[in-house]
Design a protein around this motif. Structure first.
Motif, PDB file in Angstrom:
ATOM      1  N   GLU A   5       0.819  -1.202   0.000  1.00 31.24           N
ATOM      2  CA  GLU A   5       0.000   0.000   0.000  1.00 31.24           C
ATOM      3  C   GLU A   5       0.860   1.262   0.000  1.00 31.24           C
ATOM      4  O   GLU A   5       0.504   2.274  -0.614  1.00 31.24           O
ATOM      5  N   THR A   6       2.001   1.200   0.693  1.00 33.33           N
ATOM      6  CA  THR A   6       2.901   2.354   0.722  1.00 33.33           C
ATOM      7  C   THR A   6       3.383   2.687  -0.689  1.00 33.33           C
ATOM      8  O   THR A   6       3.396   3.856  -1.098  1.00 33.33           O
ATOM      9  N   GLU A   7       3.801   1.662  -1.425  1.00 31.49           N
ATOM     10  CA  GLU A   7       4.280   1.899  -2.797  1.00 31.49           C
ATOM     11  C   GLU A   7       3.140   2.345  -3.702  1.00 31.49           C
ATOM     12  O   GLU A   7       3.298   3.235  -4.545  1.00 31.49           O
ATOM     13  N   TRP A   8       1.979   1.752  -3.528  1.00 28.27           N
ATOM     14  CA  TRP A   8       0.841   2.041  -4.409  1.00 28.27           C
ATOM     15  C   TRP A   8       0.295   3.450  -4.216  1.00 28.27           C
ATOM     16  O   TRP A   8      -0.440   3.941  -5.083  1.00 28.27           O
ATOM     17  N   LYS A   9       0.644   4.119  -3.115  1.00 29.21           N
ATOM     18  CA  LYS A   9       0.171   5.487  -2.914  1.00 29.21           C
ATOM     19  C   LYS A   9       0.674   6.423  -4.012  1.00 29.21           C
ATOM     20  O   LYS A   9       0.099   7.487  -4.242  1.00 29.21           O
TER      21      LYS A   9
END
Length: 892
Positions: free
Chosen positions: A661-665
């Protein structure tokens, strides 16, 4: 036979009298120049007579007559008149005295033991002389015993020798060969017939059992000249006959059928003559290169509804259809006369009109169709209902061909005819095969004049690979296969949807009517919908069933256009499509009709990518119906669903939710709604592990059965789209889809779906490596700003003129401009377009790529450099003008 035989055809002999040919050669001293000049004079004379409209049979016989005299003169130039034990024999088509301008000239040098050595030097000089004068012959050298030995082994050898005709030399030796090849010595009539029938079936299979392809072979395709030859060979072997005309004398053909056979043969000869004349070589294929010129030669001109080439090709297709009927009937007559000379057992009555004899359906009286014209339809329903019946007896087939014209308006409006015909669709089993039979034997066109109008109608493009009538029947076939257990693994999802249909016959009727109004001018979908509804009501269907068929015909292109030209990641697209379809029932029928139609239009169009697009649109529409059309799925919801599914897959790879989720932000919702969970699971681990020195990151793999996916992750740079598509084009790949995303921190996530240039899947790992390495090499070099695609435009694309057309619209919901482009396909097209975008400061968000035969029909979603839609009319007009000017240059 005499030692030197002039042709019986008086007109051919009149064109090139033996005396005149000999006089020309004598005046020239029988020199090489004299022979060459005589052949050139003959060629020009034949060309002139073709333009004057001389019948083709006279032309082909005259060409043969000319070659006869030239070969005889060559023989006498080098061999003494008293030469014995050796003969010059014409075989094959030349033996039939049928030569077109560049036909093969096949001769047999027949000799006795010892004679060859005696005349070897003279024969070698004669052969060299033939090459010097430009007369290329195919020569075999055999004794009578060798002819027999070769003929025993090979059906093609005995067939060639059946056509043998003595040109000059030892007549007694020639007669000895003929006596050695009679049916009582080798290849009995029954064996010969079965071998030739099997040979024809194998030849037809090579052409997918249809002569109605875009570029037919005039000689070899079903219904072509080779089918007439097959009849001729069997006639010669069975009767010892020398001409097809003897079929009438022996009662196998009526005078009308004989006239039809010779008219068809003359037409095909004339087409073949034109091909040889236009190309200057042996050419039997009606390629796109030649069709327009041949149509002009035949005097056709464009009209308001159809181009000249389409009118000419419709005559061609109707001619081979007629010849196929005669071929069917004659082979069946031969089957009954040769294989089953006596009727086997008592006939089995099916009803007062028809019975089965020896496994074949036959009319109980010869006037049955005159008394009951509607029984012309009953024949084919009976074949459906009794699948063990092998076919129609020849005499009954003759009655069908004779009496089809008796189907008039009174018959069409009769309860009997209408109930029989609609029952064929309800029966289902055997529907396609018997609709094909009805079409082949002209019953379908007589019963439905709307169908009769589109028989043999072609569309001069590379998209529609069959005539309209053949396409319709292929679509019906495809729809039927979805309901058949033995084809369930062909399209499993379609078969599952098919199981839901309460009335499969409505799908078959929609397939049958969907293109029926082509060639009438106007919108064929709207015109066909009116006719389809009227047909359904006339044939006893309820108003609701007729309305469904009407809707399907009117909207049969809706699903394919939506899936292939619109952004399925846009919830508004799905909501609008669902609103137009309105019900799950319509969706089921439309989905199946769309799959059947695409697969029946052009086999190369159907691939895993299109399959996945249609499934995606179907499933998203089902979701919309379940939620309610007024409560569509929003982009944020769909993005969340896809991420959730991907997270479950990523956990098995050791990538936790928080890290993902951190990368997908960094990525917007558009990225997620345009990818599958499997693709996200493929992209993310590589992105997480990529260091600066690893960029550009290029991934290539086949994911989820959607074709080969190419994923590029790197820092944004100018002309990235043009460079990427240029590399892919240079590798000979077709690009089916492009999804382009740019993050706020300046990285791109670009995805392409590609296939090989012939639309076959990419399967070899080494090919994946080649694609990845080529892209990395170009995209990592900041000095490279353009890619030259050094691939020539395929020859067949050069014969179509597709002017560039550009249309703009605004996607207000998502803040972007939609550019729809139609232009001529060419290698590197997307790279050229990308270069234009880059020079004009236009950002590309996504592209839907569609290559429809010779046409590229692409949709681009664009913004300006500030990520705003382009709304200035002057800027849009300027972009349109630049695209047209750039793409309409001669690509050669």
């Amino acid at each position: 036979m005499g030692a030197e035989i002039d042709l019986a055809d008086e007109q051919a002999a009149g064109i090139f009298s033996a005396a005149r040919i000999r006089s020309r050669l004598t005046q020239g001293g029988h020199s090489i120049a004299a022979f060459r000049d005589t052949l050139a004079w003959g060629r020009e004379r034949l060309h002139s007579l073709f333009y004057e409209g001389l019948p083709a049979d006279s032309l082909v016989h005259a060409r043969s007559h000319l070659v006869d005299e030239v070969l005889r003169a060559s023989w006498h130039k080098f061999l003494p008149d008293a030469a014995s034990g050796i003969a010059l024999v014409a075989v094959g088509g030349y033996g039939r005295a049928e030569l077109l301008p560049h036909s093969d000239i096949d001769i047999l040098l027949l000799h006795q033991d010892g004679a060859l050595e005696e005349y070897r030097s003279a024969l070698e000089q004669m052969t060299a002389f033939g090459w010097d004068i430009g007369l290329e012959v195919g020569q075999s050298v055999r004794t009578v015993a060798e002819c027999v030995a070769e003929a025993e082994k090979d059906i093609t050898v005995i067939t060639n020798l059946l056509e043998a005709r003595l040109l000059t030399g030892d007549a007694a030796l020639f007669e000895q060969m003929q006596a050695a090849l009679t049916p009582d010595k080798l290849w009995p009539v029954k064996d010969f017939f079965e071998a030739k029938k099997a040979e024809q079936q194998a030849r037809h299979r090579k052409y997918d059992d249809t002569g109605y392809k875009l570029e037919p072979n005039v000689k070899e395709s079903p219904g072509g000249l080779r089918d007439i030859h097959t009849i001729g060979w069997v006639t010669k072997r069975y009767f010892g006959a020398q001409t097809l005309g003897e079929l009438r004398e022996r009662g196998f053909l009526t005078q009308q059928e004989c006239n039809e056979l010779f008219a068809g043969q003359d037409f095909l000869w004339r087409v073949r003559f034109a091909l040889h004349m236009l190309t200057g070589r042996h050419e039997d294929r009606l390629l796109f290169d030649h069709q327009i010129r041949v149509a002009e030669l035949f005097g056709y001109e464009d009209d308001d509804k159809n181009r000249a080439v389409e009118q000419f090709m419709q005559l061609y297709y109707r001619t081979i259809k007629s010849l196929s009927c005669l071929n069917d009937m004659l082979l069946q007559l031969f089957e009954e006369a040769i294989i089953h000379p006596l009727p086997g057992g008592e006939p089995i009555a099916l009803n007062p009109r028809f019975q089965v004899r020896s496994g074949y359906l036959e009319a109980r009286t010869d006037d049955i169709f005159q008394r009951y014209p509607w029984a012309l339809i009953e024949v084919f329903l009976l074949l459906q209902q009794h699948p063990k019946i092998e076919g129609i007896r020849a005499q009954t087939l003759r009655l069908i061909l004779r009496d089809g014209r008796l189907i008039n308006d009174q018959v069409r409006q009769s309860v009997q005819a209408r109930s029989l015909f609609i029952e064929m669709f309800r029966e289902g089993r055997g529907l396609t095969r018997n609709l094909r039979r009805m079409n082949r034997y002209n019953v379908l066109g007589h019963y439905l004049p709307a169908f009769g109008r589109i028989v043999g109608l072609m569309q001069y493009d590379l998209f529609h690979t069959l005539t309209v009538d053949e396409h319709i029947l292929y679509v019906v076939r495809n729809a039927r296969r979805m309901a058949m257990q033995r084809f369930r693994q062909e399209l499993p999802f379609c078969s599952q949807v098919m199981d839901r249909l309460a009335k499969p016959e409505l799908l078959y009727l929609a397939a049958f009517w969907h293109d029926m109004a082509k060639g009438q001018g106007g919108d064929h979908s709207a015109l066909g919908a009116d006719e389809a509804e009227r047909f359904c009501l006339d044939h006893g269907l309820s108003h609701s069933d007729a309305a469904l068929v009407r809707w399907l015909v009117q909207n049969h292109l809706l699903m394919s256009l939506t899936a292939q030209k619109q952004d399925l990641g846009d919830p508004n697209v799905i909501a609008e499509f669902a609103r137009l379809v309105a019900t799950r029932q319509r969706l089921d029928y439309l989905y199946l009709l769309t799959c059947a139609d695409i697969r029946g239009t052009n086999p190369a169009l159907w691939n895993a990518w299109r399959d996945s697009l249609l499934k995606e649109l179907y499933n998203l529409s089902v979701r919309t119906f379940e939620r309610g059309i007024d409560n569509p799925l929003h982009a944020e919801e769909r993005s969340a669903e896809i991420r959730t599914k991907a997270l479950a897959l990523l956990e098995s790879q050791g990538i936790g939710r928080e890290r993902a989720e951190t990368e997908w932000k960094r990525f917007d919702d558009d990225y997620f709604v345009r990818q599958t969970p499997e693709e996200l699971t493929w992209h993310l681990p590589a992105i997480l592990s990529a260091q600066e020195q690893d960029l550009p990151l290029v991934l290539v793999a086949s994911i989820g059965g959607r074709g080969t996916s190419v994923f590029i992750y790197t820092r944004d740079r100018d002309h990235l789209f043009g460079l990427s598509t240029g590399v892919l084009a240079r590798l000979g790949l077709n690009i089916l889809d492009a999804r382009l995303h740019t993050t706020d921190d300046g990285f791109v996530l670009d995805s392409y779906v590609v296939m090989e240039g012939d639309n076959t899947p990419i399967t070899q790992p080494i090919r994946f490596d080649e694609i990845r390495d080529a892209l990395r090499k170009v995209l990592s070099d900041p000095e490279v700003s353009t890619i030259d695609v050094n691939r020539r435009v395929p020859q067949r694309l050069k014969h179509f003129n597709t002017p560039t057309n550009v249309h703009f619209s605004q996607d207000d919901t998502r803040g972007r401009t939609i550019l729809e482009l139609v232009t001529a396909d060419q290698p590197g097209l997307l790279s050229i377009i990308g270069r234009v975008f880059q020079k004009r400061g236009i950002l590309l968000n996504a592209a839907k790529i569609g290559t429809i035969g010779e046409r590229a029909e692409d949709v681009f979603y664009v913004t300006d450099r500030m990520h705003r839609p382009i709304v200035d009319e002057h800027a849009l007009d300027d972009l349109r003008e630049v695209l047209i000017r750039t793409l309409d240059r001669d690509p050669a």
